[in-house]
Scaffold this motif. Structure first.
Motif, PDB file in Angstrom:
ATOM      1  N   ILE A  67      50.858  54.341  36.041  1.00  0.00           N
ATOM      2  CA  ILE A  67      50.354  54.204  37.417  1.00  0.00           C
ATOM      3  C   ILE A  67      49.363  53.047  37.494  1.00  0.00           C
ATOM      4  CG2 ILE A  67      48.940  55.316  39.188  1.00  0.00           C
ATOM      5  CD1 ILE A  67      50.165  57.995  38.279  1.00  0.00           C
ATOM      6  N   THR A  68      48.453  52.977  36.525  1.00  0.00           N
ATOM      7  CA  THR A  68      47.462  51.893  36.494  1.00  0.00           C
ATOM      8  C   THR A  68      48.130  50.544  36.312  1.00  0.00           C
ATOM      9  OG1 THR A  68      45.841  53.410  35.532  1.00  0.00           O
ATOM     10  CG2 THR A  68      45.390  51.058  35.322  1.00  0.00           C
ATOM     11  N   ALA A  69      49.164  50.502  35.475  1.00  0.00           N
ATOM     12  CA  ALA A  69      49.847  49.246  35.182  1.00  0.00           C
ATOM     13  C   ALA A  69      50.621  48.714  36.378  1.00  0.00           C
ATOM     14  CB  ALA A  69      50.802  49.438  33.998  1.00  0.00           C
ATOM     15  N   SER A  70      51.004  49.580  37.305  1.00  0.00           N
ATOM     16  CA  SER A  70      51.843  49.143  38.417  1.00  0.00           C
ATOM     17  C   SER A  70      51.163  48.064  39.257  1.00  0.00           C
ATOM     18  CB  SER A  70      52.218  50.341  39.306  1.00  0.00           C
ATOM     19  OG  SER A  70      51.057  50.916  39.899  1.00  0.00           O
ATOM     20  N   GLY A  71      49.864  48.239  39.535  1.00  0.00           N
ATOM     21  CA  GLY A  71      49.141  47.230  40.309  1.00  0.00           C
ATOM     22  C   GLY A  71      48.998  45.928  39.549  1.00  0.00           C
ATOM     23  N   ILE A  72      48.755  46.035  38.241  1.00  0.00           N
ATOM     24  CA  ILE A  72      48.628  44.834  37.415  1.00  0.00           C
ATOM     25  C   ILE A  72      49.953  44.091  37.364  1.00  0.00           C
ATOM     26  CG2 ILE A  72      48.139  44.027  35.064  1.00  0.00           C
ATOM     27  CD1 ILE A  72      46.319  46.532  34.786  1.00  0.00           C
ATOM     28  N   MET A  73      51.049  44.810  37.272  1.00  0.00           N
ATOM     29  CA  MET A  73      52.374  44.191  37.260  1.00  0.00           C
ATOM     30  C   MET A  73      52.668  43.474  38.577  1.00  0.00           C
ATOM     31  SD  MET A  73      54.263  47.398  35.358  1.00  0.00           S
ATOM     32  CE  MET A  73      55.951  46.837  35.630  1.00  0.00           C
ATOM     33  N   GLU A  74      52.243  44.081  39.678  1.00  0.00           N
ATOM     34  CA  GLU A  74      52.443  43.443  40.985  1.00  0.00           C
ATOM     35  C   GLU A  74      51.685  42.122  41.076  1.00  0.00           C
ATOM     36  OE1 GLU A  74      54.262  44.317  43.726  1.00  0.00           O
ATOM     37  OE2 GLU A  74      55.179  45.952  42.602  1.00  0.00           O
ATOM     38  N   MET A  75      50.460  42.104  40.577  1.00  0.00           N
ATOM     39  CA  MET A  75      49.671  40.877  40.623  1.00  0.00           C
ATOM     40  C   MET A  75      50.214  39.823  39.666  1.00  0.00           C
ATOM     41  SD  MET A  75      47.415  41.352  42.946  1.00  0.00           S
ATOM     42  CE  MET A  75      45.910  40.372  42.758  1.00  0.00           C
ATOM     43  N   ALA A  76      50.658  40.258  38.485  1.00  0.00           N
ATOM     44  CA  ALA A  76      51.210  39.320  37.509  1.00  0.00           C
ATOM     45  C   ALA A  76      52.465  38.649  38.037  1.00  0.00           C
ATOM     46  CB  ALA A  76      51.515  40.051  36.205  1.00  0.00           C
ATOM     47  N   ALA A  77      53.212  39.343  38.873  1.00  0.00           N
ATOM     48  CA  ALA A  77      54.436  38.766  39.437  1.00  0.00           C
ATOM     49  C   ALA A  77      54.139  37.685  40.461  1.00  0.00           C
ATOM     50  CB  ALA A  77      55.280  39.876  40.076  1.00  0.00           C
ATOM     51  N   LYS A  78      52.949  37.709  41.045  1.00  0.00           N
ATOM     52  CA  LYS A  78      52.602  36.731  42.084  1.00  0.00           C
ATOM     53  C   LYS A  78      51.621  35.673  41.589  1.00  0.00           C
ATOM     54  CE  LYS A  78      55.060  38.720  45.267  1.00  0.00           C
ATOM     55  NZ  LYS A  78      56.281  38.052  45.776  1.00  0.00           N
TER      56      LYS A  78
END
Length: 496
Positions: A67-78
């Motif tokens: 769950i915590t990683a999901s936001g980080i993954m979203e930012m890393a994609a952009k």
């Protein structure tokens, strides 16, 4: 003297592009979590509370970290930047918050190498003494991997990750093989899914909660692939995938191996384990005596892999902060041949050795293995207090960033980040509450003091050098902003 062209000046600021694929990024995140170290040394800190239910605790941790990683993954994609959290928070919240985030990330990543120097030193000091009767001080043992870490970093990210891949492969094979042997033997009392149920906890729900707090330390570093964003091919796709794959793979490995550990020990013995125990040494002796030395090798290689990969991460964060003028321009220098930030590598390496020696000397001595183990314990707790607020800030930044972009998705950019914030705040509070003895009770104040210092630095920059603060986090793996900053900078390379 020949005048440097714009293209040459831009290249002098850049790390080696397209040096790694998805596999290298996965290794970066997976190896920094240290599967063997975390499996061999971390569960026994949860077991005094969650006991035989510790495998369930790791299942819950895996869900929370995803769950915590999901936001980080979203930012890393952009936002593909070697500045990682520093960049994400800058773009989502603001330059001052980004600067503070950079300072906290530095604490988390920079303290991992000296922590591992202490751990590998004390562990091998005890092992050499007990197995072959050789007496060496832990600090002398720790200097050997520290020197190799610096050498690999100077050679380049490919050398570091190639070494980490070999070590990571070895440690995973050893720990999984031993776990399989335990399962094939049927464990102590037979195979059972009872350790995956709440009823196995000797202290009920409270035991599960407290066990969760300690087990979560095993996942610290899952986001490390973000710091390679400027060196990974197709970073907007590969970095988020690397984070997700590494969390799922290492998390599944934890669950299986900790379950095998409890099965091998038996529920009663698992409930009596404490932080000073070495259960995997006992398991190897009972189920596979021939594998005891392999366990020692896997544990040592895992510590070194964590050291190498955490060093790789912090070196790149410091490089980006130097490149953007947030740190001395010396940190921005890149060796034209190896494409590595030479002076940053040397500064971080020296810092790691000095911190390990100082903490060890004042907390147990340079010859007593307690000094080395205290280095790991003290610095490990400090870096955890540093990284948890970063996870919170990044998920706050995720919400704001996508709202400002007009591409907000309710679940990915709202529900999941909010859940992550609540989980990480709860984990941070729990970490502080569980530590009731000095010097652990002092450490939250140290982190608070560090936050005050970097906040003052951010305020000073905003008043006296607003142009520097304004570009914080703007350097991306792609885009014109990077070129504009690079070409307008001055004094990047130090005088010869």
């Amino acid at each position: 003297m020949k005048k440097e062209s714009k293209e040459e000046k831009r290249d002098s600021l850049s790390l080696r592009r397209n040096a790694l694929g998805l596999g290298g990024a996965v290794v970066m995140s997976a190896a920094i979590m240290g599967p063997a170290v975390s499996t061999f040394f971390n569960p026994q800190f949860s077991m005094p509370f969650s006991g035989a239910a510790t495998p369930l605790v790791y299942v819950l941790c895996l869900v929370a970290i995803l769950i915590t990683a999901s936001g980080i993954m979203e930012m890393a994609a952009k936002l593909p930047s070697a500045g990682a959290f520093y960049t994400y928070v800058t773009q989502g919240i603001g330059p001052k918050s980004g600067f503070v985030t950079g300072g906290l990330t530095f604490v988390a990543y920079a303290l991992l190498p000296p922590a591992e120097i202490g751990l590998v030193g004390s562990y091998l000091q005890n092992t050499l003494r007990d197995e072959v009767g050789i007496a060496l001080p832990w600090w002398l043992i720790g200097l050997a991997p520290a020197g190799l870490m610096i050498f690999l970093a100077l050679e380049g990210v490919q050398s570091s990750l190639r070494t980490a891949l070999v070590l990571f492969t070895v440690e995973v094979i050893v720990v999984v093989t031993l776990a399989i042997i335990i399962v094939m033997h049927g464990g102590r009392d037979g195979l059972s899914v009872q350790p995956l149920t709440p009823g196995a906890s000797p202290h009920g729900v409270n035991g599960l909660v407290t066990g969760f707090i300690f087990a979560a330390l095993s996942f610290v570093g899952f986001e490390a692939a973000t710091t390679l964003s400027e060196e990974v091919r197709k970073p907007t796709r590969n970095v988020p995938k690397a984070i997700g794959f590494s969390v799922l793979f290492v998390g599944a490995l934890y669950v299986f191996c900790v379950w095998a550990e409890v099965i091998g020990l038996g529920a009663g013995n698992a409930n009596r384990i404490d932080g000073s125990s070495t259960p995997w040494n006992d398991l190897a002796t009972s189920y596979a005596p021939w594998a005891k030395l392999l366990v020692v090798f896997a544990a040592t290689s895992s510590m070194f892999a964590v050291m190498v990969n955490s060093n790789t991460g912090v070196v790149r964060i410091l490089h980006v902060m130097g490149r953007e003028g947030m740190l001395p321009r010396l940190f921005a220098y890149v060796d034209p041949k190896r494409k590595t930030p030479t002076y940053t590598v040397l500064a971080q390496g020296l810092f790691s050795v000095v911190i390990a020696l100082l903490v060890g000397a004042f907390s147990g001595g340079l010859t007593n293995p307690t000094g080395g183990s205290n280095v790991y314990g003290y610095l490990g707790f400090l870096l955890t207090l540093g990284i948890l607020p970063v996870y919170v800030l990044t998920n706050i930044a995720t919400i704001r960033f996508f709202v400002k972009r007009g591409s907000f998705h309710l679940v990915r950019h709202g529900v999941l980040p909010i859940l992550a914030i609540l989980l990480m705040v709860g984990l941070l509070v729990g970490q502080i509450q569980q530590q009731t003895t000095a010097p652990y009770t002092w450490f939250p104040w140290l982190i608070a003091g560090w936050v005050a210092v970097v906040t003052a630095g951010a305020i000073w920059l905003s008043k006296h050098r607003p142009n520097k603060l304004a570009v914080a986090g703007a350097v991306m793996a792609t885009g014109e902003t990077e070129n504009e900053i690079a070409l307008s900078s001055d004094g990047v390379n130090p005088p010869k």
